[in-house]
Scaffold this motif. Structure first.
Motif, PDB file in Angstrom:
ATOM      1  N   GLY A  70      -2.066   4.137  10.238  1.00 56.51           N
ATOM      2  CA  GLY A  70      -2.820   3.647   9.218  1.00 56.51           C
ATOM      3  C   GLY A  70      -3.251   4.768   8.154  1.00 56.51           C
ATOM      4  O   GLY A  70      -3.792   5.811   8.608  1.00 56.51           O
ATOM      5  N   THR A  71      -2.797   4.313   6.977  1.00 54.42           N
ATOM      6  CA  THR A  71      -3.436   5.296   5.941  1.00 54.42           C
ATOM      7  C   THR A  71      -4.099   4.700   4.924  1.00 54.42           C
ATOM      8  O   THR A  71      -4.588   5.122   3.654  1.00 54.42           O
ATOM      9  CB  THR A  71      -2.089   6.009   5.333  1.00 54.42           C
ATOM     10  N   GLY A  72      -4.358   3.421   5.018  1.00 51.06           N
ATOM     11  CA  GLY A  72      -5.053   2.617   3.991  1.00 51.06           C
ATOM     12  C   GLY A  72      -6.364   2.202   4.344  1.00 51.06           C
ATOM     13  O   GLY A  72      -7.118   2.884   4.959  1.00 51.06           O
ATOM     14  N   ASP A  73      -6.784   0.936   4.041  1.00 48.98           N
ATOM     15  CA  ASP A  73      -8.117   0.481   4.325  1.00 48.98           C
ATOM     16  C   ASP A  73      -8.375   0.351   5.995  1.00 48.98           C
ATOM     17  O   ASP A  73      -9.693   0.334   6.217  1.00 48.98           O
ATOM     18  CB  ASP A  73      -8.609  -0.986   3.527  1.00 48.98           C
ATOM     19  N   VAL A  74      -7.511   0.118   6.424  1.00 56.91           N
ATOM     20  CA  VAL A  74      -7.476  -0.106   8.185  1.00 56.91           C
ATOM     21  C   VAL A  74      -6.897   1.118   8.725  1.00 56.91           C
ATOM     22  O   VAL A  74      -5.780   1.100   8.470  1.00 56.91           O
ATOM     23  CB  VAL A  74      -7.253  -1.564   8.638  1.00 56.91           C
TER      24      VAL A  74
END
Length: 138
Positions: A70-74
Motif C-alpha cells: 500500500g502506498t495510498g490511503d490504506v
C-alpha cells in the motif's frame, strides 16, 4: 447462499484520537463488489464522532498479512508474530490499528470460499453497473 460475509474483529488503536485501547470493528465482503473489502469503525473511535468505513482492495489485505503493501490511503503490513497493522490516512489524520492476523486470515478464507482469488471478474455485473451509471448521469 449469502453473498455477504461480515466478521467482527477487535482492533487495537495505536495512533488517533480519541484515544481508545481497543475498539470493535467490522470487516465486510460482498460478492457483488468482489474486489473490495470494507472495514467499519463505530462513532466513538473516530475523530468526527460518526461511524466511519474504509473500502479497499481485498488483494491489499491478502498481501498485507505477510508483507508491507500500500502506498495510498490504506496501508497494511505484518507486525510481530500474530498482528497485522492497518494504517488509514485521511486529511483529518491517520489511524493505525493492530488486528490479530488469525482473524484476518479467517475472514479472507471465507471470502475466498465465496469468490476465489482470480475469479472476481465472474461476479461483476458490468452491464448492470453501466446502466446504473448512465441512469444517474441523465
Amino acid at each position: 447462499m449469502s453473498t455477504v460475509i461480515e466478521q467482527a474483529v477487535e482492533a487495537r488503536l495505536v495512533a488517533a484520537a480519541p484515544r481508545m485501547a481497543s475498539i470493535p470493528a467490522t470487516l465486510r465482503y460482498d460478492a457483488r463488489d468482489p474486489f473490495a473489502v470494507r472495514m467499519s469503525f463505530p462513532a466513538p473511535a473516530t475523530l468526527e464522532g460518526v461511524d466511519v468505513s474504509w473500502t479497499f482492495a481485498r488483494e491489499l489485505l491478502t498481501a498485507g498479512v505477510s508483507e508491507a503493501v500500500g502506498t495510498g490511503d490504506v496501508r497494511v503490513r505484518p507486525y510481530g508474530y500474530d498482528r497485522t497493522v492497518l494504517e488509514f490516512h485521511a486529511l483529518e489524520g491517520t489511524a493505525i490499528v493492530h488486528v490479530r492476523t488469525g482473524e484476518l486470515k479467517r475472514f479472507l478464507a471465507e471470502t475466498t470460499a465465496l469468490v476465489p482469488d482470480g475469479e472476481e471478474y465472474l461476479h461483476v455485473d458490468v452491464d448492470g453497473d453501466l446502466a446504473e451509471l448512465l441512469r444517474d448521469a441523465l
